[in-house]
Design a protein around this motif. Structure first.
Motif, short mmCIF file in Angstrom:
data_model
loop_
_atom_site.label_atom_id
_atom_site.label_comp_id
_atom_site.label_asym_id
_atom_site.label_seq_id
_atom_site.Cartn_x
_atom_site.Cartn_y
_atom_site.Cartn_z
N MET A 57 14.11 83.11 61.08
CA MET A 57 15.00 83.01 59.92
C MET A 57 16.40 82.62 60.38
SD MET A 57 15.53 85.69 56.83
CE MET A 57 14.07 86.44 57.52
N LYS A 58 16.98 81.65 59.71
CA LYS A 58 18.29 81.14 60.13
C LYS A 58 19.28 81.19 58.97
CE LYS A 58 17.00 79.92 64.21
NZ LYS A 58 15.79 79.08 64.33
N LEU A 59 20.53 81.41 59.34
CA LEU A 59 21.58 81.36 58.32
C LEU A 59 21.60 79.99 57.66
CD1 LEU A 59 24.63 83.17 59.96
CD2 LEU A 59 23.42 83.83 57.89
N ARG A 60 21.34 78.97 58.48
CA ARG A 60 21.35 77.61 57.95
C ARG A 60 20.35 77.45 56.81
NH1 ARG A 60 24.40 73.32 56.91
NH2 ARG A 60 23.39 71.32 57.30
N GLN A 61 19.17 78.05 56.99
CA GLN A 61 18.16 77.95 55.95
C GLN A 61 18.63 78.61 54.66
OE1 GLN A 61 15.00 79.85 58.10
NE2 GLN A 61 14.35 77.96 59.10
N MET A 62 19.23 79.78 54.82
CA MET A 62 19.74 80.47 53.62
C MET A 62 20.82 79.63 52.96
SD MET A 62 20.10 84.35 55.05
CE MET A 62 19.03 84.98 56.33
N GLN A 63 21.67 79.04 53.80
CA GLN A 63 22.76 78.24 53.27
C GLN A 63 22.22 77.04 52.48
OE1 GLN A 63 25.06 76.03 56.16
NE2 GLN A 63 26.96 76.38 55.02
N CYS A 64 21.23 76.37 53.04
CA CYS A 64 20.62 75.24 52.34
C CYS A 64 20.01 75.71 51.02
CB CYS A 64 19.54 74.60 53.21
SG CYS A 64 20.19 73.75 54.66
N PHE A 65 19.36 76.84 51.09
CA PHE A 65 18.72 77.41 49.90
C PHE A 65 19.75 77.69 48.82
CE2 PHE A 65 16.74 81.46 48.09
CZ PHE A 65 16.06 80.76 47.11
N ILE A 66 20.78 78.43 49.18
CA ILE A 66 21.81 78.79 48.21
C ILE A 66 22.45 77.54 47.61
CG2 ILE A 66 24.10 79.83 47.97
CD1 ILE A 66 23.28 81.79 50.19
N THR A 67 22.81 76.61 48.49
CA THR A 67 23.50 75.41 48.03
C THR A 67 22.62 74.61 47.08
OG1 THR A 67 24.64 75.36 50.15
CG2 THR A 67 24.82 73.41 48.76
N THR A 68 21.35 74.51 47.43
CA THR A 68 20.44 73.76 46.56
C THR A 68 20.37 74.40 45.18
OG1 THR A 68 19.13 73.11 48.48
CG2 THR A 68 18.10 72.85 46.33
N VAL A 69 20.29 75.73 45.17
CA VAL A 69 20.27 76.42 43.88
C VAL A 69 21.56 76.16 43.12
CG1 VAL A 69 20.19 78.66 42.74
CG2 VAL A 69 18.70 78.21 44.70
N ASP A 70 22.69 76.29 43.83
CA ASP A 70 23.99 76.12 43.17
C ASP A 70 24.23 74.68 42.74
OD1 ASP A 70 24.45 78.78 43.44
OD2 ASP A 70 25.78 78.62 45.18
N CYS A 71 23.49 73.75 43.33
CA CYS A 71 23.60 72.34 42.91
C CYS A 71 22.50 72.00 41.91
CB CYS A 71 23.53 71.42 44.12
SG CYS A 71 24.97 71.48 45.19
N ASP A 72 22.12 72.99 41.12
CA ASP A 72 21.10 72.79 40.08
C ASP A 72 19.80 72.22 40.64
OD1 ASP A 72 22.84 73.67 38.08
OD2 ASP A 72 23.79 71.70 37.99
N PHE A 73 19.43 72.69 41.83
CA PHE A 73 18.15 72.32 42.44
C PHE A 73 18.07 70.86 42.82
CE2 PHE A 73 17.51 75.81 39.45
CZ PHE A 73 17.10 76.80 40.33
N ASN A 74 19.21 70.24 42.95
CA ASN A 74 19.27 68.85 43.35
C ASN A 74 19.55 68.78 44.85
OD1 ASN A 74 20.30 66.29 44.03
ND2 ASN A 74 20.69 65.88 41.87
N GLN B 120 14.76 72.08 56.04
CA GLN B 120 15.16 73.48 56.15
C GLN B 120 14.51 74.32 55.05
OE1 GLN B 120 16.58 74.75 58.65
NE2 GLN B 120 17.00 72.78 59.61
N LEU B 121 14.50 73.76 53.85
CA LEU B 121 13.91 74.50 52.73
C LEU B 121 12.42 74.71 52.97
CD1 LEU B 121 15.68 72.76 49.71
CD2 LEU B 121 16.20 74.98 50.73
N ARG B 122 11.78 73.66 53.44
CA ARG B 122 10.35 73.75 53.71
C ARG B 122 10.08 74.79 54.81
NH1 ARG B 122 7.36 71.01 56.38
NH2 ARG B 122 8.98 69.63 57.14
N LEU B 123 10.89 74.74 55.86
CA LEU B 123 10.72 75.69 56.96
C LEU B 123 10.94 77.12 56.48
CD1 LEU B 123 12.45 73.88 59.95
CD2 LEU B 123 10.04 74.50 59.74
#
Lengths: 317, 317
Positions: free
Chosen positions: A1-18, A36-39
DNA sequence: GGCTGTTACGCTTCGCGTAATCATG
DNA sequence: CATGATTACGCGAAGCGTAACAGCC
């Protein structure tokens, strides 16, 4: 588990899943984020996103939970970065304050001037906006803290607010205006003239008028006391502004009358986001604003919880 | 900044600043840990550790702060891992409960049996220990929750405790013992015989005796009601145990008398660590233990904070 | 010399970007 | 065909372990 993955996840959500927009936000390319999301999903063993075809359209129930804790982790990382900056720029760190016009212009001005005297290298960034945008900035962690008017909407659980100043109000009008010579400034008297009011302080003012059964002619609602004063001195009406925004010596085209008997004072509050790290500079500045805001007060504000040890009624064994 | 760096940092601190031991704990080699620590410090731009030569002997002031937030971040990651397990092992997840002997044997037994009936694949792990070791396990996140006696020491801020059960006490002795036929069981009566008491419940019992000016012969303090009962039935004294630990039908070598008039009941509490994720299984189990422990109650317990919006006294503008 | 922590080096994996590919309206 | 996600592939960096090195009882 990586911070980067969480960051990508959060950002994607905050960008309306775009994903593309998330990638842009993170200064990266869509494939990088996608991977990252897939991983992340692969490691967790379940889907974070609800998909419509290949597109993301929402979060799974587990995804919601993961999002919550990802935010916590990333916030912690952000705080560590702040600690780092704080340690390296001892006393020279930039203090970011979300605030409203009146507070920026009148309440914070002196404090910032005084602070610069003590710490000549101190820097400030004022995020000026409305009461609600101040709360948004604080909640999003864009500002170290917020200085704003106490709002009637109940505070978010992630924000603590602490009143520290009362601002009494005055009515200002151009010299010679009838309101200045009236025996006594009553609601009825005020209601005779077009009113220039602040959007933020409007609420209580308007309620009082309505309670008294008076209909009022609001010529202008503005955020900015300077604008309101200009309109008043142009004879467009009488302006209700915080006393602190009127100066007898500089506002030569205006006269003021106290409204303390009529309206309860506005309350200035400090807004802090829970789980946020306050830099040394921010703490020093808060102590300057109000001696009550010392290190221990702030700490206890942020830590405050009700002790859940009250026994209520127990069922017997 | 990487979670791995924080993890190495935390572990090194928790291993008394011994890098080799931290490496072993993390199933890695000292050079790997050493490098992560160095990289972490390099990225932050300041020292985390106080050094005596090459050895680590403590944390810098900034190091302390970084440690706090590193723990937060790693805890979040841990919770995400739990969400993952929880989602994949729907209903079959292992519930880890830190608890004391009496609770394991008498309070939890029925609940666990019932739970297994409903969820035949459910697994449990009971971390048995003393009241204080239960708290330690909960605080360290080694258990999903703790079931223990309410302790008089004030709770850590990171733990919430919620009473849910009262355990009245009885005195047990071998058949024919004088205490069983006394008109009335008073402190004076009890004090005539050697006392076998539980280390946990001792506190209040002993205080009562001392308040009454009675000196007591404690023949044995044990954690385990079974042990206490054995000693009592061997005629070594009278044992004060929770009523729940005595059964008329199975404890044929013992007789009991109620002590409700003499001692206030022991209080069983649920211990939860704030900022911890509770699995579906854990929540279901808690609801079984006490109907009061439904999802919303638990959530509000964990979220509980005093609303910091009381205005106190304000200095006027 | 036994205990520390650290450097050196080679191997593997990770994370990224570019470019091409796939799905969907 | 335009938009947006994904796969393919190659490069550079990161992370690890083994082995050798350096300070301190």
């Amino acid at each position: 588990m990586k911070l980067r993955q969480m960051q990508c996840f959060i950002t994607t959500v905050d960008c309306d899943f775009n994903v593309a927009r998330a990638a842009a936000t993170l200064h990266a390319t869509p494939p990088a984020i996608s991977k990252q999301l897939r991983l992340f999903e692969a490691e967790l063993g379940f889907a974070l996103f609800l998909r419509a075809g290949a597109k993301f359209v929402g979060l799974t129930r587990s995804g919601e939970k993961v999002l919550r804790w990802s935010r916590t982790a990333l916030n912690a990382a952000k705080n560590i970065r702040k600690i780092s900056e704080d340690a390296r720029t001892e006393g020279r760190g930039k203090v970011v304050i979300a605030t409203t016009y009146t507070h920026a212009r009148y309440v914070l001005l002196e404090a910032i001037a005084e602070f610069r005297k003590r710490f000549p290298l101190a820097q400030f960034n004022l995020l000026q906006g409305t009461v609600s945008s101040v709360r948004k900035s604080v909640l999003a962690g864009k500002a170290d803290f917020g200085i704003s008017l106490e709002s009637s909407v109940p505070c978010d659980v992630d924000i603590v607010s602490q009143p520290f100043l009362e601002l009494s109000q005055v009515v200002v009008a151009k010299p010679g205006h009838a309101i200045l010579t009236a025996d006594c400034v009553t609601l009825e008297e005020l209601a005779k003239y077009p009113i220039i009011a602040n959007a933020a302080s409007m609420e209580e003012v308007d309620r009082k008028f309505r309670d008294a059964g008076l209909s009022v002619d609001y010529v202008l609602e503005a955020r900015d006391a300077e604008v309101m004063k200009s309109y008043a001195s142009a004879g467009l009406g009488v302006a209700i502004i915080p006393a602190i925004a009127y100066s007898e010596t500089t506002d030569t085209l205006l006269r003021a009358r106290d409204l303390r008997q009529l309206f309860s004072p506005l309350v200035s509050s400090l807004l802090l986001r829970r789980e946020s790290y306050l830099t040394r500079s921010a703490l020093d500045f808060l102590e300057l604003i109000s001696p009550r805001f010392n290190y221990d007060t702030i700490r206890s504000l942020l830590d405050e919880r009700s002790s859940a040890n009250d026994c209520h009624s127990l069922q017997s064994a």
